[in-house]
Every structure is written in structure tokens, then in C-alpha cells.
Design an enzyme around this catalytic site. Structure first.
Site, PDB file in Angstrom:
ATOM      1  N   HIS A 105      49.292  70.649  18.784  1.00  0.00           N
ATOM      2  CA  HIS A 105      48.230  70.042  17.986  1.00  0.00           C
ATOM      3  C   HIS A 105      48.869  69.215  16.868  1.00  0.00           C
ATOM      4  O   HIS A 105      49.729  69.725  16.148  1.00  0.00           O
ATOM      5  CB  HIS A 105      47.411  71.162  17.339  1.00  0.00           C
ATOM      6  CG  HIS A 105      46.009  71.251  17.817  1.00  0.00           C
ATOM      7  ND1 HIS A 105      45.665  71.648  19.083  1.00  0.00           N
ATOM      8  CD2 HIS A 105      44.827  71.000  17.181  1.00  0.00           C
ATOM      9  CE1 HIS A 105      44.344  71.643  19.195  1.00  0.00           C
ATOM     10  NE2 HIS A 105      43.820  71.240  18.047  1.00  0.00           N
TER      11      HIS A 105
ATOM     12  N   ASP B 255      41.842  65.272  13.039  1.00  0.00           N
ATOM     13  CA  ASP B 255      43.240  65.371  13.445  1.00  0.00           C
ATOM     14  C   ASP B 255      43.897  63.987  13.390  1.00  0.00           C
ATOM     15  O   ASP B 255      45.037  63.835  12.959  1.00  0.00           O
ATOM     16  CB  ASP B 255      43.353  65.916  14.874  1.00  0.00           C
ATOM     17  CG  ASP B 255      42.562  67.207  15.096  1.00  0.00           C
ATOM     18  OD1 ASP B 255      41.606  67.440  14.355  1.00  0.00           O
ATOM     19  OD2 ASP B 255      42.905  67.966  16.009  1.00  0.00           O
TER      20      ASP B 255
ATOM     21  N   ASP C 237      43.182  66.163  20.825  1.00  0.00           N
ATOM     22  CA  ASP C 237      43.486  67.310  19.955  1.00  0.00           C
ATOM     23  C   ASP C 237      44.564  68.179  20.579  1.00  0.00           C
ATOM     24  O   ASP C 237      45.361  68.786  19.879  1.00  0.00           O
ATOM     25  CB  ASP C 237      42.224  68.128  19.658  1.00  0.00           C
ATOM     26  CG  ASP C 237      41.586  68.681  20.911  1.00  0.00           C
ATOM     27  OD1 ASP C 237      41.801  68.117  21.997  1.00  0.00           O
ATOM     28  OD2 ASP C 237      40.870  69.687  20.819  1.00  0.00           O
TER      29      ASP C 237
ATOM     30  N   ARG D  70      44.115  72.740  26.973  1.00  0.00           N
ATOM     31  CA  ARG D  70      42.892  73.475  27.302  1.00  0.00           C
ATOM     32  C   ARG D  70      41.755  72.513  27.673  1.00  0.00           C
ATOM     33  O   ARG D  70      41.930  71.304  27.690  1.00  0.00           O
ATOM     34  CB  ARG D  70      42.491  74.385  26.150  1.00  0.00           C
ATOM     35  CG  ARG D  70      42.069  73.657  24.902  1.00  0.00           C
ATOM     36  CD  ARG D  70      41.358  74.593  23.934  1.00  0.00           C
ATOM     37  NE  ARG D  70      41.077  73.933  22.695  1.00  0.00           N
ATOM     38  CZ  ARG D  70      41.716  74.171  21.548  1.00  0.00           C
ATOM     39  NH1 ARG D  70      42.681  75.058  21.504  1.00  0.00           N
ATOM     40  NH2 ARG D  70      41.396  73.526  20.460  1.00  0.00           N
ATOM     41  N   ASP D  71      40.592  73.082  27.912  1.00  0.00           N
ATOM     42  CA  ASP D  71      39.447  72.291  28.374  1.00  0.00           C
ATOM     43  C   ASP D  71      38.776  71.574  27.210  1.00  0.00           C
ATOM     44  O   ASP D  71      37.592  71.756  26.962  1.00  0.00           O
ATOM     45  CB  ASP D  71      38.441  73.203  29.081  1.00  0.00           C
ATOM     46  CG  ASP D  71      38.073  74.421  28.241  1.00  0.00           C
ATOM     47  OD1 ASP D  71      38.747  74.675  27.215  1.00  0.00           O
ATOM     48  OD2 ASP D  71      37.104  75.106  28.596  1.00  0.00           O
ATOM     49  N   GLU D  72      39.531  70.768  26.497  1.00  0.00           N
ATOM     50  CA  GLU D  72      38.975  70.042  25.373  1.00  0.00           C
ATOM     51  C   GLU D  72      39.554  68.622  25.407  1.00  0.00           C
ATOM     52  O   GLU D  72      38.913  67.708  25.855  1.00  0.00           O
ATOM     53  CB  GLU D  72      39.295  70.774  24.067  1.00  0.00           C
ATOM     54  CG  GLU D  72      38.325  70.417  22.974  1.00  0.00           C
ATOM     55  CD  GLU D  72      38.390  71.354  21.777  1.00  0.00           C
ATOM     56  OE1 GLU D  72      39.071  72.374  21.831  1.00  0.00           O
ATOM     57  OE2 GLU D  72      37.754  71.019  20.755  1.00  0.00           O
TER      58      GLU D  72
ATOM     59  N   TRP E 299      36.487  64.462   8.913  1.00  0.00           N
ATOM     60  CA  TRP E 299      36.742  64.003  10.288  1.00  0.00           C
ATOM     61  C   TRP E 299      36.253  62.564  10.474  1.00  0.00           C
ATOM     62  O   TRP E 299      37.010  61.673  10.850  1.00  0.00           O
ATOM     63  CB  TRP E 299      36.026  64.945  11.276  1.00  0.00           C
ATOM     64  CG  TRP E 299      36.899  66.068  11.751  1.00  0.00           C
ATOM     65  CD1 TRP E 299      37.348  66.258  13.025  1.00  0.00           C
ATOM     66  CD2 TRP E 299      37.441  67.148  10.983  1.00  0.00           C
ATOM     67  NE1 TRP E 299      38.136  67.382  13.080  1.00  0.00           N
ATOM     68  CE2 TRP E 299      38.211  67.951  11.843  1.00  0.00           C
ATOM     69  CE3 TRP E 299      37.370  67.523   9.648  1.00  0.00           C
ATOM     70  CZ2 TRP E 299      38.900  69.086  11.415  1.00  0.00           C
ATOM     71  CZ3 TRP E 299      38.054  68.651   9.214  1.00  0.00           C
ATOM     72  CH2 TRP E 299      38.799  69.416  10.092  1.00  0.00           C
TER      73      TRP E 299
ATOM     74  N   GLU F 276      48.552  74.688  16.904  1.00  0.00           N
ATOM     75  CA  GLU F 276      47.229  74.411  16.346  1.00  0.00           C
ATOM     76  C   GLU F 276      46.983  75.260  15.091  1.00  0.00           C
ATOM     77  O   GLU F 276      46.419  74.801  14.122  1.00  0.00           O
ATOM     78  CB  GLU F 276      46.167  74.751  17.400  1.00  0.00           C
ATOM     79  CG  GLU F 276      44.737  74.609  16.912  1.00  0.00           C
ATOM     80  CD  GLU F 276      43.732  74.777  18.033  1.00  0.00           C
ATOM     81  OE1 GLU F 276      44.095  75.376  19.070  1.00  0.00           O
ATOM     82  OE2 GLU F 276      42.599  74.297  17.880  1.00  0.00           O
TER      83      GLU F 276
HETATM   84  C1  BGC Z   1      39.939  70.965  17.923  1.00  0.00           C
HETATM   85  C2  BGC Z   1      40.484  70.519  16.617  1.00  0.00           C
HETATM   86  C3  BGC Z   1      39.361  69.952  15.832  1.00  0.00           C
HETATM   87  C4  BGC Z   1      38.424  71.088  15.589  1.00  0.00           C
HETATM   88  C5  BGC Z   1      37.352  70.828  14.605  1.00  0.00           C
HETATM   89  C6  BGC Z   1      38.910  72.008  17.664  1.00  0.00           C
HETATM   90  O1  BGC Z   1      38.349  72.532  18.799  1.00  0.00           O
HETATM   91  O2  BGC Z   1      40.934  71.382  18.783  1.00  0.00           O
HETATM   92  O3  BGC Z   1      41.687  69.969  16.590  1.00  0.00           O
HETATM   93  O4  BGC Z   1      39.710  69.185  14.770  1.00  0.00           O
HETATM   94  O5  BGC Z   1      37.941  71.567  16.798  1.00  0.00           O
HETATM   95  O6  BGC Z   1      36.161  71.426  14.835  1.00  0.00           O
END
Ligand code: BGC
Length: 928
Positions: A829, A534, A521, A525-527, A590, A808
């Protein structure tokens, strides 16, 4: 008599051979041979791999060229690669236009079998091409007992085991020592080496290797391969990819040394779960100890084979110079601790201990299926400036990767690099959005000439702050290395609006920065997880931009990990965790990535296996949704994002009653549209796979969902509940509006756009669908207006503010309000970048045709509009390069196109006139 017969056979054979070779021509050339989408792959696990080629025609004036037949030969050595002696497969002359997805039909392949192949083709004029240059693939290690290498590394880390148990126990009890949870043990990277002798000449040397965590290997001091972040992220519980390196020519007689070091990577390091879940471990998610597995296969000149596997005889130094390495945290390297010459011959390792062999480790090893991750660009600073005792560097482009640093300073001097995508108004780095991702690399100098390249971490950044310098930082000391999965770039675009050209570049970079073997995504960051919404919304865009065939082939395997209820996950890999978190299950819009991505593979690459591979999972997904929602309105959802981050939510001044992420389309409306969309798509998939009973059954289900939707959410004036741009766009796009109300519903969509003063109020999912509908209903003018607008919120608004990647959120930063919601505010993003699909399809006019998948036929229908006076670009499809270039001069629209060999374009001109164009160059003119 027998002799005479044999003689006549021979004559017939030679006549055939000469007719096969008749009228050889050199203006058509067979090139770009691939096996399982890869060029000369060194390991392919697929037993019946698919071959493909492109046909180039040097003389574009010879129009309408098609392939009418092909001939393939496959041999176990280059010497045997001719019509008479090929020992693996001689296809003979096959009358067929197929030049992609040709399934290998020769002898059963053995592990590590070398396959040399070439192909030639006949055209519709009775001419035959020359043979292609030979290409090659080699079968992988097809059975686990042929892995002689063992999993080696340091002794099991007891502290890690305790840490993991602590987290596992406490995530249930919810009492915890925050400090302990966030600070797992982090031992330095181990160094491993194996010295061995070679007495005989080496004809071929192949290294197979993989690891838990990341690894890097050297042969006699030289780095093997250029891949970074290997092995890549997969659902490690299911499989782990191994890499294959051709080391032929790198060995010598006498002593040789294989050396390796390891780091946490995705298997042990921090992962996105730490952002949302207390007690998601900060280390050791997939494994507790870093491990290496490898075997070097030496084919010797005397015909024998010598294998150097990882085993107990390897030497270990547990106290390596990489003090810490983690994707989120960054990397710390102490150059003083690099043992001189440790990875080369002549090094004394007698005081190193022997490695630990982990007999318990059993992972399912699979050959790497996708192009590796590697550095694909190097950027020099565009500006360096000093703030107090620190330096700030701007690289002019937001990237994912790391900085390489050259320096000579004091021994023990500590240089620190902090990374950020954007700057605060006070000129400092904007890092508030990074969460647990510290994104700091630290270099401790040796005192001599040092070169640091922290390749076991990555950051999303355009700006870097360098501290610890006691002499000026100069341009030649630092370079930013952009790193990503590295398939070929397939698309190009240029037009008369420079802002749109910048947008195109921003989208390209955003895709790059998020391709780390999965589509993440964001890279900062911490993800950094595979958010499936996406991915699905950007899938077609990504395919226009780059050759995603191998990338998605690999990724689709990760989609097979489905939730216990049968639904697809909405994040892939799922990261579900020990009963604490079931994973992110079935969020509408999703989870349908599980159907949409394979469908895109079919549409663009003619890939039927992509559909087959997930067919059962697709069906289970729909069945589960139905089971949980008996009245066919998708109300019972495990997760929900709706039309994420839509501009409806950006009310100025903010409206506190508004859900600030999901916005105006009612959740049940949004969800049910996707229930219907997935079911209808599954019907199409079932038809392609000849599953006719399924097709009929799910068609009836799709019809019922649609009927139910209409009853519940669509009134007799065509108003869809919610009355948002997004609701109309999605309902129209997915066929949920009754035929007689479609025009009316579209008018409501236009009204919603007008009410928003001709601006977007759409989010991740509905934006590209709306842009397409505006074209379908003849309002391309509005689509251009939205696309070219520089007013907030819009694509070009970001561009005018200096964005070099896609944000984003529409309002990631605005001059009025500054940064938005720090915990979720990335500048990199892909979802809003999905507008690039519109640019290819409608500005250049290049469209795949689902009835002729894999670009056997396609449409070219440019739709000039907005301020544009010209546009040109191309798409290098699986069958070859398509280009489209148009201009309007003195009221004359001129279109020039190039159609590849063996394809047909349906050309539709702005005046509605249609033409069929076979291969070659074509020019069309229309008075405007
Ligand atoms: C992500 C997104 C994702 C979304 C949906 C976010 O934290 O960065 O790109 O689709 O969460 O919950």
C-alpha cells in the site's frame, strides 16, 4: 530594382542564418525531446501539444549555464527537417529560457500527420548548441469518422444480458441467489483473424487498436508491441484509450495475417465494488461483450494508402484456449486448444465463422496518453521447496504481475499456481486477505513444449504455490514477471543506514506494484481501486521516484467524473453503479486529490493545463462542500475515513471503545481542516490562472473557514480538539493555527509524541505532514528518531520483519498478534510510503520551488541527522538531473551537488549559510 531588393533580402537572410548558427558548441547538447511528456509518441490527440527538452552539459566545470533562446523546427518528413524547408513550424529564434511546456505553434495538424522536429538552444555566453537529434510525434485519429474499424467480436451474449438484468433488478430488491450473482457466464476468449494480401511494398504500417476488455494482437504470428493490459483503465463511460503500433517492416508481399484475442480486463471483469457491495456485478460492469476495434494503415510505395479495418470479413473462433481470464480470479489456459499457427499466414480458417459487428457500440476513442503497462522486471526464484506434493516458490520480492512457466508434461495435465504476499506461520500461503480475488492461474498442458504467460490477469505476490507437478519443479521453469505502468525511474537514494536503503527499495516497489494506469490501493485483494487519499498523500513521493507527468495527465481526465452534488469522488474511477451505489463521494482528505494532484503537476512539471483541466470541477467541489455545510464546519459528509489506519488505533491491549480504523482526531476537526486546505489551495490555483475575482472570493471563504475552525476547535493554549499527533500536524501544516499559537501547538505535538514514547500515532494522511513539521519547527532530531526507529509501530519495524514492500497497516503482521483484520490487510500500500518524500526533501535535501515551477529554481538543503554519516541520491527533474551527495568525516560535512543546465539551486548548508548555484558541479564544506 526588384532583383536588387531580392538580393539584399537574401544577404540579410543569410547573415541572420549565420548569426543564428554562430559560435556553435558541442559541450551543450539538447536531448530527451518529448511531446506531451512522451518520447516519439505515435498518436497524440492534443492539437497544440507541448514540447520539452533537456540540455546536457558535458563539461560540468562550465558553471551557471542558462538557456537564453531556442529555435524549433517541425516538418512533415525527416527530409524537410531543416531551417529552410520545414513545412509545419519554424519558430525562429525565440528569446526565452523556456525548455518545457513549449506549445506547438505551427500549422493546424491533421489526423495522422507526421511531425518531425528538432531544437537548438543558445546559452548565456552567446554560444549555440548543435541541433538535437530529430524527434517525432504523429497526430492521432482526430475525428471519429476516420475510424473505419468497426467493433467486432462474438454475438451478443444473451446469458450475460440476463445476468446483468438479474443483478440490476435484485440489487434494489435485495433478494438474491448468491450463487447466481457470484457466478456470471464466462465464455472462453474468442480468437479473431483477418488474412489479407499486399501487392505493393509497404513504406509504413501503423496499427490503431483498442477493445472492450483486454486485447492482444499479432501480425504474421509476431506479437505487436509489448504493452499488457491494454486498453488501460479509464472511466470507459467517458473515453477509452486506443494504442498505436508501428508495424513497419513486419508485412510482406502476398498473404499477411492480423490476429487478436480478447479477455475481460477492467471493462468486463471483476472490480473492487464486489468487495463492499452485495449485488455489484461480478462481470460486465462497463460492457457485456468483449469487442475489438482496429485499423491497420498501410502506406504503400506507389503513394497509395490501404486500410485493413476490423469489419464483418474477420473470422472468429469462439472457443479459444483462454478458458477464463480475470484480474482477480486469475487465468486458465488450455494449451491443447491452441490451433497450431492460427495467428500466422497459411492457416485454414474456412470453418471459422464471420465475426459479429456491433453497430450499437460507440465509445469515445482517445489516443493513449501515458506510458503503457508492461513487464519491467523478471525475477528468478530465490528458493523453491517442497510441501507434500506441492512446491512453494519465494521470489524474494513482493511484486504485481504473473509467473511465466515453461514445461513439458502430459497432455491434459493440470498445473495450478496460487499466489500470496506473505506466508502463514505454518508455512502455507496467506490468502485469507484476498477476499473474492482467487488469484489462481491454471495451465493445462498440451503434451509438447509449453510456455504459459497469463498476461490477462495480475496478482500481488512474493510466494507462489505450484501444484499438479509429477516431476520436480526447477528454477529454470518459472519466472515472476513484474508488471506495471512503465514511466522512467527518476529518483535514487543511498545512505549509511542499510535499513533505510531497504525502505527506499520497498517504497519504489510499492509504487510500481500499484501503477496499473491508475494508482491502485493494492494489487492483491478484491479491491485494487484508485483510493484518492492514498494518491494525494503519495503524489509528491511518486513524482520523485518516477516521471509521473504522462501518467497523471491521463489520470486527471478520470477525475473529471464528479459526483452529482459537485464534489470529487474519493475513488477514481468512481465505480458508481446504477442508482444502487452513488460512488464514494467527498471523503475529506481523499476527494481533495482533485486539487492536490494537479497542483503537484504544476509544481514539478510547470503544467498549467493540469490546473485548467480541472478548474471548474475544483470550484464546484468547494461550492458543494460549502452549500452542504453552511456554518463552515464540514459536518455533513457523504463519507469519512479520518486519519485512516493511524497507530492511535493500535492499542495494546486493544481498547474496545476506540474506532478501530479512524482513531483519535475528531471527524469534524479532520474534515474541516481539509475544507480549509482545499479552499486555500484553490486560491493559489486561481492566482496561477489569473482568475483574480475567484482568488479574492475564495480567499475570503478560506479565511472564514479558518476563523470558524479556530473558534470551534483551538483553545487559547493552542490545544486542538482531539489532542492527537495527527490533529496538530494537519492543523499546523494547513495553516489553521493562529500565528501566536503556532509554537504552542507545536509543543503540544511534541508532547503527544513524547506521550507515545517517541512513536507514531499517525495514519495515512497526517504522517508525512508531521514529519515535515518537525523539520520546519527545528526538531529534525525527532523526525530522524521516528524514521530510524525499529520499534513497533514504525517503517523500519516492517523492514526488520522482512518486508519488501510497504504495508497497508502498521500492524499488518506482528509476532505477538499475527495478522490483523484479514478483510483489509495488504502488504503493498503506498500511503505510509509517502515518507520517501521526506527522504528526498530532507536527507538529500532536494525541494521544488513553487515560485519557479518545473524546477527552474529549486532548493538543496540536506539536513544530516540521526545515525547517518552519508547519503547520496538524485532526482531527474523535468529540466535535468539533480544530484546531492554528502558525508560527514572527522567533523567535516562535505556536500557535492550537480545542478542541471538552465536551473538555479538555492543551497542551504547545515550551518544556515546560503549559496546560489547555477548549472554545474559544486562542492561545499561545513565544520560540524
Ligand atoms: C483502501 C485504502 C483506502 C481506504 C479508505 C481501503 O479499503 O485499501 O487504501 O484509502 O479503504 O477507506
Amino acid at each position: 530594382m526588384r532583383n536588387i531588393l531580392n538580393l539584399s533580402c537574401l544577404i540579410i537572410i543569410s547573415i541572420c542564418a549565420s548569426c543564428l548558427g554562430a559560435k556553435e558548441t558541442d559541450y551543450i547538447k539538447v536531448s530527451d525531446l518529448t511531446c506531451e511528456y512522451l518520447v516519439n509518441p505515435l498518436s497524440v490527440d492534443v492539437l497544440q501539444p507541448r514540447l520539452a527538452w533537456k540540455i546536457l552539459q558535458s563539461d560540468m566545470a562550465k558553471k551557471g549555464q542558462r538557456q537564453t533562446a531556442y529555435q524549433i523546427i517541425v516538418a512533415s518528413s525527416p527530409d524537410l527537417l531543416n531551417e529552410d524547408s520545414a513545412d509545419l513550424w519554424r519558430s525562429g529564434k525565440v528569446k526565452s529560457s523556456q525548455s518545457i511546456q513549449v506549445v506547438y505553434g505551427g500549422k493546424e495538424l491533421k489526423s495522422m500527420q507526421n511531425c518531425w522536429w528538432k531544437v537548438r538552444v543558445w546559452n548565456n555566453k552567446g554560444e549555440v548548441s548543435q541541433w538535437s537529434q530529430p524527434a517525432h510525434w504523429r497526430a492521432g485519429i482526430l475525428s471519429s469518422d476516420q475510424w473505419l474499424g468497426e467493433w467486432i467480436g462474438s454475438k451478443p451474449d444473451e446469458a450475460m444480458r440476463e445476468y446483468r438484468e438479474y443483478v440490476a433488478e435484485n440489487h434494489r430488491s435485495r433478494t438474491y441467489d448468491r450463487n447466481r450473482w457470484m457466478n456470471p457466464p464466462k465464455p472462453p476468449s474468442p480468437l479473431l483473424r483477418k488474412s489479407f494480401d499486399v501487392e505493393t511494398d509497404v513504406v509504413r504500417a501503423t496499427l490503431y487498436a483498442s477493445a472492450l476488455g483486454y486485447y492482444k494482437v499479432w501480425i504474421n504470428g509476431e506479437r505487436a508491441g509489448d504493452q499488457l493490459h491494454a486498453p488501460e483503465w479509464t472511466n470507459y463511460a467517458d473515453y477509452l484509450q486506443y494504442q498505436t503500433y508501428d508495424l513497419t517492416g513486419k508485412l510482406k508481399k502476398g498473404e499477411n495475417v492480423l490476429a487478436a484475442t480478447l479477455a475481460d480486463g477492467w471493462a468486463l471483469g471483476r472490480l473492487g465494488g464486489i468487495k463492499w457491495f452485495r449485488f455489484f456485478p461480478h462481470r460486465g460492469f462497463y460492457a457485456l461483450d468483449r469487442r475489438l476495434i482496429a485499423q491497420l494503415v498501410l502506406e504503400l510505395s506507389d503513394g497509395s494508402v490501404k486500410i485493413i479495418p476490423t469489419d464483418q470479413s474477420w473470422k472468429l473462433n469462439d472457443d479459444g484456449y483462454i478458458i477464463e481470464a480475470d484480474n482477480f480470479a486469475g487465468q486458465t489456459i488450455d494449451a491443447r486448444k491452441i490451433p497450431a499457427g492460427w495467428n500466422n499466414t497459411g492457416f485454414d480458417d474456412s470453418n471459422w465463422e464471420n465475426v459479429f459487428v456491433d453497430k450499437n457500440e460507440t465509445r469515445n476513442l482517445v489516443a493513449q496518453q501515458n506510458e503503457p503497462i508492461r513487464a519491467h522486471a523478471e525475477l528468478k526464484p530465490v528458493r523453491i521447496w517442497r510441501v507434500d506434493d506441492r512446491y512453494l516458490v519465494d521470489f524474494g520480492q513482493n511484486i504485481a504481475g504473473h509467473c511465466a512457466f515453461k514445461i513439458k508434461g502430459r497432455a491434459g495435465q493440470v498445473i495450478t499456481l496460487r499466489h500470496a504476499e506473505w506466508l502463514e506461520e505454518n508455512g502455507e500461503l496467506y490468502t485469507r486477505s484476498l477476499g473474492h480475488a482467487r488469484a489462481i492461474d491454471t495451465f493445462i498442458l498440451s503434451g509438447g513444449d509449453d510456455y504459459f504467460a497469463p498476461e490477462f490477469t495480475y496478482h500481488g505476490f512474493q510466494y507462489v504455490e505450484v501444484s499438479g507437478m509429477d516431476f520436480p519443479l526447477t528454477e529454470d521453469m518459472i519466472v515472476a514477471r513484474a508488471v506495471s505502468s512503465d514511466p522512467d525511474v527518476t529518483g535514487s537514494f543511498e545512505c549509511s543506514n542499510p535499513y533505510l536503503n531497504q525502505l527506499f527499495s520497498n517504497i519504489y516497489w510499492t509504487q510500481r506494484n500499484n501503477m496499473y494506469s491508475i494508482m491502485t490501493d493494492n494489487p492483491s485483494r478484491d479491491e485494487r481501486t484508485g483510493a484518492a487519499g492514498d494518491i494525494q498523500i503519495f503524489a509528491q513521493s511518486s513524482i520523485f521516484n518516477m516521471n509521473m507527468a504522462a501518467f497523471f495527465t491521463k489520470y486527471i481526465r478520470d477525475f473529471k467524473d464528479v459526483a452529482p452534488n459537485g464534489q470529487f469522488f474519493s475513488m477514481i474511477p468512481s465505480l458508481r453503479y446504477e442508482g444502487f451505489w452513488d460512488g464514494w463521494i467527498g471523503a475529506p482528505g481523499w476527494c481533495e486529490a482533485g486539487l492536490i494532484v494537479p497542483w503537484r503537476m504544476y509544481e514539478n512539471y510547470g503544467d498549467v493545463r493540469a490546473l485548467e483541466n480541472l478548474y471548474v470541477e475544483m470550484k464546484n467541489h468547494i461550492d458543494a462542500t460549502r452549500r452542504e455545510n453552511p456554518d463552515l464546519i464540514w459536518r455533513n459528509r457523504h463519507n469519512h475515513n479520518n486519519d485512516w489506519l493511524n497507530a492511535n488505533t493500535i492499542r495494546n491491549p486493544p481498547d474496545p471503545t476506540y474506532n478501530n480504523r479512524r482513531g483519535g482526531t475528531p471527524d469534524d476537526v479532520f474534515a474541516t481542516i481539509f475544507f480549509a486546505a482545499a479552499t486555500s489551495l484553490f486560491v493559489d490555483i486561481a492566482k496561477v490562472l489569473d482568475q483574480n475575482a475567484d482568488a479574492a472570493h475564495y480567499k475570503a471563504l478560506a479565511d472564514s473557514i479558518i476563523t470558524k475552525f479556530r473558534q470551534e476547535f483551538v483553545d487559547e493554549d493552542g490545544i486542538v480538539e482531539g489532542d492527537t499527533q495527527g490533529a496538530y500536524s494537519m492543523a499546523l501544516y494547513y495553516g489553521l493555527i493562529p500565528e501566536n499559537l503556532r509554537e504552542k501547538a507545536f509543543e503540544h505535538l511534541v508532547r503527544c509524541i513524547r506521550e507515545y514514547d517517541y512513536r507514531l500515532s499517525t495514519g495515512f494522511i497526517s504522517t508525512p505532514l508531521m514529519m515535515k513539521l518537525l523539520v520546519d519547527f527545528g526538531r529534525t532530531d525527532i523526525a530522524y528518531q521516528l524514521l530510524e526507529s525499529t520499534r513497533f509501530p514504525s517503517w523500519l519495524y516492517q523492514v526488520t520483519l522482512g518486508a519488501t514492500t510497504v504495508w497497508e497497516r502498521w500492524d499488518a503482521w506482528t509476532p505477538e498478534n499475527g495478522f490483523r483484520e484479514d478483510t483489509m490487510n495488504s502488504f503493498d500500500h503506498v500511503p505510509f510510503g509517502a515518507v520517501v518524500e521526506w527522504m528526498y526533501r530532507h536527507i538529500l535535501g532536494i525541494n521544488p520551488d513553487i515560485n519557479y515551477p518545473g524546477y527552474e529554481r529549486f532548493t538543496i538543503q540536506p539536513r544530516p541527522g540521526g545515525t547517518l554519516t552519508r547519503a547520496s541520491g538524485s532526482y531527474n527533474s523535468i529540466r535535468g538531473q539533480i544530484s546531492s551527495s554528502w558525508k560527514i568525516e572527522n567533523g567535516l560535512f562535505t556536500l557535492e551537488i550537480e545542478v542541471p543546465f538552465n536551473t538555479t539551486a538555492n543551497v542551504v548548508l547545515p550551518n544556515g549559510k546560503k549559496h546560489k548555484a547555477g548549472s554545474g558541479k559544486h562542492v561545499f564544506e561545513v565544520k560540524m
